[in-house]
Design an enzyme around this catalytic site. Structure first.
Site: not given
Ligand code: PRP
Ligand code: URA
Length: 203
Positions: A98, A102, A194, A197
């Site tokens: 991603r 945006t 995340d 991560d």
């Protein structure tokens, strides 16, 4: 999905104190539990089996062809949990990330089994946030002629569910938990942070 084991494990996954090793183990266990439900409609065929006592009629899997397709990176964490249940499944990979500004997905890799059009596909990604990545991944799979697709996500935002359902109403969704919303950075709230991560220890 609704199961106390799943809820307990998702709570542990959310905990910011859970380290990468335990996080990876939990993702695998949750994926196995979710796959058990997602594969409920696998067709069976009659067979005969000889037990130590006698020969009897029984049922076995009718050999439906499966493919599992993780979205890189975080979907990789779900592969072993699903393969533990269906070892002969083929594994394809779709690489998407991603854009942080945006939030739109960008493709960097796509390798799918040659005969994917003849297979039932289970798309794997722990997080369904805006839905952009899952919609793009389903587009790739459909472009290869596959019409039988299920998506498995451990945590989903209502916004992502809506977008994926609007774009691909024919795709069945298996969701561990539907969370409250997305924040202004496109992260799921309360979510787990995340996923990539936390699996790979990159932050
Ligand atoms: C995360 C996650 C999904 C995507 C979900 O991946 O694993 O693929 O975000 O967001 P969306 O629904 O808004 O598209 P990310 O892009 O952070 O890449 P990574 O797995 O390589 O960290
Ligand atoms: N991707 C993640 O890994 N987590 C989120 O909350 C949203 C997208």
């Amino acid at each position: 999905m609704d199961h106390p084991l799943l809820e307990h494990k998702i709570t542990m996954l959310r905990d910011a104190k859970t380290g990468s090793k335990e996080f990876r183990e939990l993702i695998q266990e949750i994926s196995m539990l979710m796959a058990y439900e997602a594969l409920r409609d696998l067709p069976l065929e009659e067979c005969e089996v000889t037990t130590p006592i006698t020969t009897t009629k029984a049922k076995r899997l009718a050999g439906r062809k499966l493919a599992i397709v993780p979205i890189l990176r975080a979907g990789l964490g779900m592969v072993d949990g699903v393969l533990a249940l269906v070892p002969p499944a083929k594994v394809g990979h779709i690489g998407l990330y991603r854009d942080h500004e945006t939030l739109e997905p960008h493709e960097y890799y796509c390798k799918l089994p040659d005969d994917i059009q003849n297979r039932q596909v289970i798309l794997l990604d722990p997080m369904l946030a805006t839905g952009g990545s899952a919609v793009a991944a389903v587009n790739f799979i459909k472009q290869r002629g596959c019409t039988n697709i299920k998506c498995m996500h451990i945590i989903a935002a209502p916004e992502g569910l809506e977008r994926l359902h609007q774009a691909h109403p024919d795709v069945s969704l298996f969701i561990g938990c539907v969370d409250e919303k997305l924040n202004q950075n496109g992260y799921i709230v309360p979510g787990l942070g995340d996923a990539g991560d936390r699996i790979f220890g990159t932050k």
